[in-house]
Design a protein around this motif. Structure first.
Motif, mmCIF file in Angstrom:
data_model
loop_
_atom_site.group_PDB
_atom_site.id
_atom_site.type_symbol
_atom_site.label_atom_id
_atom_site.label_comp_id
_atom_site.label_asym_id
_atom_site.label_seq_id
_atom_site.Cartn_x
_atom_site.Cartn_y
_atom_site.Cartn_z
ATOM 1 N N GLY A 1 2.715 12.618 -5.578
ATOM 2 C CA GLY A 1 3.868 12.344 -6.326
ATOM 3 C C GLY A 1 5.153 13.161 -5.943
ATOM 4 N N VAL A 2 5.169 13.582 -4.846
ATOM 5 C CA VAL A 2 6.302 14.207 -4.112
ATOM 6 C C VAL A 2 6.784 13.312 -2.962
ATOM 7 C CG1 VAL A 2 7.309 16.222 -3.274
ATOM 8 C CG2 VAL A 2 5.862 16.421 -5.048
ATOM 9 N N LEU A 3 8.089 12.920 -3.129
ATOM 10 C CA LEU A 3 8.616 12.251 -1.973
ATOM 11 C C LEU A 3 8.957 13.143 -1.014
ATOM 12 C CD1 LEU A 3 8.751 9.321 -0.955
ATOM 13 C CD2 LEU A 3 10.977 9.141 -2.018
ATOM 14 N N ASP A 4 8.754 13.206 0.335
ATOM 15 C CA ASP A 4 9.247 14.167 1.356
ATOM 16 C C ASP A 4 9.299 13.412 2.700
ATOM 17 O OD1 ASP A 4 10.045 16.579 2.419
ATOM 18 O OD2 ASP A 4 8.310 17.648 1.851
ATOM 19 N N THR A 5 9.921 14.237 3.813
ATOM 20 C CA THR A 5 9.942 13.610 4.952
ATOM 21 C C THR A 5 9.048 14.556 5.916
ATOM 22 O OG1 THR A 5 12.449 12.999 4.794
ATOM 23 C CG2 THR A 5 11.305 12.992 6.916
ATOM 24 N N TYR A 6 8.178 13.537 6.594
ATOM 25 C CA TYR A 6 7.451 14.484 7.673
ATOM 26 C C TYR A 6 7.502 13.696 8.844
ATOM 27 C CZ TYR A 6 4.715 15.363 3.307
ATOM 28 O OH TYR A 6 4.348 15.636 2.008
ATOM 29 N N ALA A 34 5.891 6.846 20.127
ATOM 30 C CA ALA A 34 6.962 7.740 19.358
ATOM 31 C C ALA A 34 6.479 9.026 19.292
ATOM 32 C CB ALA A 34 7.093 6.965 18.003
ATOM 33 N N LYS A 35 7.506 10.019 19.438
ATOM 34 C CA LYS A 35 7.259 11.471 19.252
ATOM 35 C C LYS A 35 8.250 12.134 18.089
ATOM 36 C CE LYS A 35 5.126 12.669 23.775
ATOM 37 N NZ LYS A 35 3.975 13.383 22.965
ATOM 38 N N ASN A 36 7.891 12.846 17.393
ATOM 39 C CA ASN A 36 8.604 13.648 16.353
ATOM 40 C C ASN A 36 9.336 12.584 15.458
ATOM 41 O OD1 ASN A 36 7.637 16.206 17.464
ATOM 42 N ND2 ASN A 36 9.245 16.255 19.085
ATOM 43 N N THR A 37 8.714 11.483 14.995
ATOM 44 C CA THR A 37 9.582 10.339 14.192
ATOM 45 C C THR A 37 9.312 10.784 12.810
ATOM 46 O OG1 THR A 37 9.111 8.936 15.913
ATOM 47 C CG2 THR A 37 9.649 7.961 14.039
ATOM 48 N N PRO A 38 10.597 10.747 12.157
ATOM 49 C CA PRO A 38 10.559 11.058 10.967
ATOM 50 C C PRO A 38 10.130 10.083 10.067
ATOM 51 C CG PRO A 38 12.598 10.693 11.369
ATOM 52 C CD PRO A 38 12.089 10.684 12.723
ATOM 53 N N ALA A 39 9.500 10.193 8.790
ATOM 54 C CA ALA A 39 8.692 9.240 7.731
ATOM 55 C C ALA A 39 8.640 9.922 6.457
ATOM 56 C CB ALA A 39 7.505 8.723 8.161
ATOM 57 N N THR A 40 9.410 9.130 5.676
ATOM 58 C CA THR A 40 9.423 9.531 4.260
ATOM 59 C C THR A 40 8.131 9.045 3.451
ATOM 60 O OG1 THR A 40 11.753 9.619 4.213
ATOM 61 C CG2 THR A 40 10.721 9.738 2.153
ATOM 62 N N ILE A 41 7.263 9.958 2.986
ATOM 63 C CA ILE A 41 5.919 9.523 2.404
ATOM 64 C C ILE A 41 5.989 10.290 1.175
ATOM 65 C CG2 ILE A 41 3.480 9.429 2.571
ATOM 66 C CD1 ILE A 41 3.911 9.212 5.572
ATOM 67 N N ALA A 91 1.045 -1.239 0.048
ATOM 68 C CA ALA A 91 0.068 -0.078 0.009
ATOM 69 C C ALA A 91 0.866 1.204 0.001
ATOM 70 C CB ALA A 91 -1.077 -0.093 1.412
ATOM 71 N N ILE A 92 1.978 1.246 0.817
ATOM 72 C CA ILE A 92 2.885 2.396 0.984
ATOM 73 C C ILE A 92 4.240 2.046 0.720
ATOM 74 C CG2 ILE A 92 3.406 4.440 2.384
ATOM 75 C CD1 ILE A 92 1.130 3.558 4.102
ATOM 76 N N PRO A 93 4.509 1.848 -0.483
ATOM 77 C CA PRO A 93 5.969 1.054 -0.879
ATOM 78 C C PRO A 93 7.018 1.934 -0.390
ATOM 79 C CG PRO A 93 4.894 2.055 -2.864
ATOM 80 C CD PRO A 93 3.741 1.796 -1.769
ATOM 81 N N GLU A 94 6.821 3.172 -0.148
ATOM 82 C CA GLU A 94 8.105 4.141 0.127
ATOM 83 C C GLU A 94 8.391 3.637 1.504
ATOM 84 O OE1 GLU A 94 4.280 6.973 0.261
ATOM 85 O OE2 GLU A 94 5.067 5.294 -0.856
ATOM 86 N N LEU A 95 7.542 3.239 2.371
ATOM 87 C CA LEU A 95 8.169 2.970 3.668
ATOM 88 C C LEU A 95 9.025 1.578 3.893
ATOM 89 C CD1 LEU A 95 4.560 3.263 5.719
ATOM 90 C CD2 LEU A 95 6.508 4.759 5.450
ATOM 91 N N GLU A 96 9.276 0.893 2.834
ATOM 92 C CA GLU A 96 10.276 -0.247 2.822
ATOM 93 C C GLU A 96 11.560 0.407 3.002
ATOM 94 O OE1 GLU A 96 11.457 -4.136 0.267
ATOM 95 O OE2 GLU A 96 9.884 -2.872 -0.421
ATOM 96 N N GLY A 97 12.373 -0.204 3.878
ATOM 97 C CA GLY A 97 13.464 0.287 4.467
ATOM 98 C C GLY A 97 13.620 1.161 5.471
#
Length: 409
Positions: free
Chosen positions: A397-402, A386-393, A361-367
């Motif tokens: 169409g834009v890959l960014d870190t949240y 968890a708090k203030n944990t980065p995730a690249t999503i 469903a969310i392939p960018e989470l692999e790794g």
């Protein structure tokens, strides 16, 4: 029961006669299902349904098949209730003397097989101080988990049919009677506390005992021949007639479940079962059969299914209407079973991901560490914060870190 709990606080534990009292006072903390405040909603619903029912019912729950049953089941145990004196006992241990017979069916339900239906099965049990040959008609039905559809328990609705089987055997012997002694035959069959019927080779009914007329209010003229079919529910008549016509034509056993008209105009569910008759030369003489009322069993099973469906819908609505981003995963691949709109927006995805594994469903989470964290929560049972944990999503169409605060449990 654990002294820290007040059973009166649990509405589902109220009532239920003798069995309800035993459940209320049992120390559930020593069982694998824990105390009632830890029980899932579907277990509470099923326990309430079982103990309130006046039809014999039995419930096995969880991997250990922790058992519950109701007052209506007790008469089948005779005077020896040692098997069930310890409420909450492992079902495999309690029924070890007949597990080779019932075990495969119960284990099959747990493995995802469909519900069973067994009629007049001989299962000897130990009661009244000795083993007795006991016949049962019973159904094992799965109790699904309202979230992932897995099987949480097995519901048994049953009735002892030992006397019915004895009557059926007696009825089968009746065909050997010389039918010229009609008065003797009618007096005998009218004393049988069940509907008994006999047909000719062409399928026409030539005899129904008194019980049929007492139940339906039909006259002899209206019921004989093929008139008995008109006493079945209009929606059932075509199927009943077809089944009987095939069985009579092929000289095979006949079985049909239908709603039968009562004198008061209501309908009750019944099972009609007949067997072909042959003379000493093998000539077909027609059929002989019985009609048995099973209405309470049908009503109870329908009520239990409705309660389970309502529980599942309530759970989904709780997630979908949660005020924060919420989802529910199942399995080690973390299949997304339910996710509310806030969670979909957070991921930048739509409803098409529902039912898919997390990486699909969310392939960018692999790794990234999220799947491993979820798997550890599932296997350990420990909540992860968890708090203030980065995730690249990827969103639009834009890959960014949240950065997120979240909880897995």
């Amino acid at each position: 029961m654990n002294n820290s709990l007040k059973h009166n606080d649990f509405a589902f534990l109220k009532g239920g006669g003798n069995m309800g009292e035993l459940i209320r006072n049992h120390d559930w903390s020593k069982t694998s299902i824990g105390t009632p405040d830890q029980w899932p909603a579907n277990l509470k619903t099923m326990v309430a349904t079982v103990v309130a029912a006046r039809f014999p019912m039995f419930l096995w729950w969880g991997p250990d098949l922790i058992q519950f049953y109701n007052d209506a089941f007790q008469p089948s145990l005779g005077g020896d209730d040692k098997r069930f004196s310890s409420l909450g006992r492992n079902g495999r241990e309690a029924w070890k003397d007949i597990w080779t017979t019932i075990g495969p069916m119960i284990e099959g339900i747990l493995d995802g097989n469909e519900a069973t239906w067994n009629e007049d099965v001989l299962i000897p049990i130990f009661r009244n101080g000795h083993y007795e040959d006991v016949h049962w008609t019973f159904s094992y039905s799965p109790v699904p988990n309202p979230v992932d559809g897995s099987v949480d328990g097995v519901l048994c609705t049953c009735t002892e049919t030992t006397q019915t089987v004895a009557r059926l055997k007696k009825a089968e012997e009746l065909e050997k009677i010389n039918f010229t002694r009609e008065e003797y035959f009618r007096n005998l069959t009218d004393s049988v506390p069940a509907v008994l019927w006999i047909t000719e080779p062409d399928g026409s009914c030539t005899y129904l005992n008194r019980q049929w007329y007492d139940i339906t209010g039909q006259t002899h003229e209206a019921a004989l021949g093929f008139g008995w079919i008109s006493a079945t529910h209009p929606e059932d008549q075509e199927e009943v007639g077809k089944r009987f016509e095939i069985a009579n034509r092929e000289h095979t056993s006949f079985t049909a479940t239908y709603r039968l008209l009562q004198k008061d105009g209501a309908y009750r569910w019944t099972i009609d079962k007949g067997s072909p008759r042959f003379d000493a030369q093998g000539n077909y003489l027609g059929m002989i059969g019985t009609v048995v009322d099973v209405h309470e069993q049908f009503v109870i099973e329908d009520a239990a299914k409705d309660a389970i469906r309502a529980s599942e819908l309530k759970f989904r609505l709780l997630i979908e209407e949660a005020p924060v981003a919420t989802c529910f995963y199942t399995g080690m691949d973390m299949n997304i079973e339910v996710a509310n709109q806030m969670m979909l927006d957070l991921w930048g995805k739509d409803n098409s991901i529902i039912g898919k594994a997390l990486y699909e469903a969310i392939p960018e989470l692999e790794g990234q560490p999220f799947l491993e964290i979820l798997q550890n929560v599932l296997t350990s049972g420990e909540t992860y914060y968890a708090k203030n944990t980065p995730a690249t999503i990827e969103k639009n169409g834009v890959l960014d870190t949240y950065y997120f605060d979240f909880t897995y449990k």
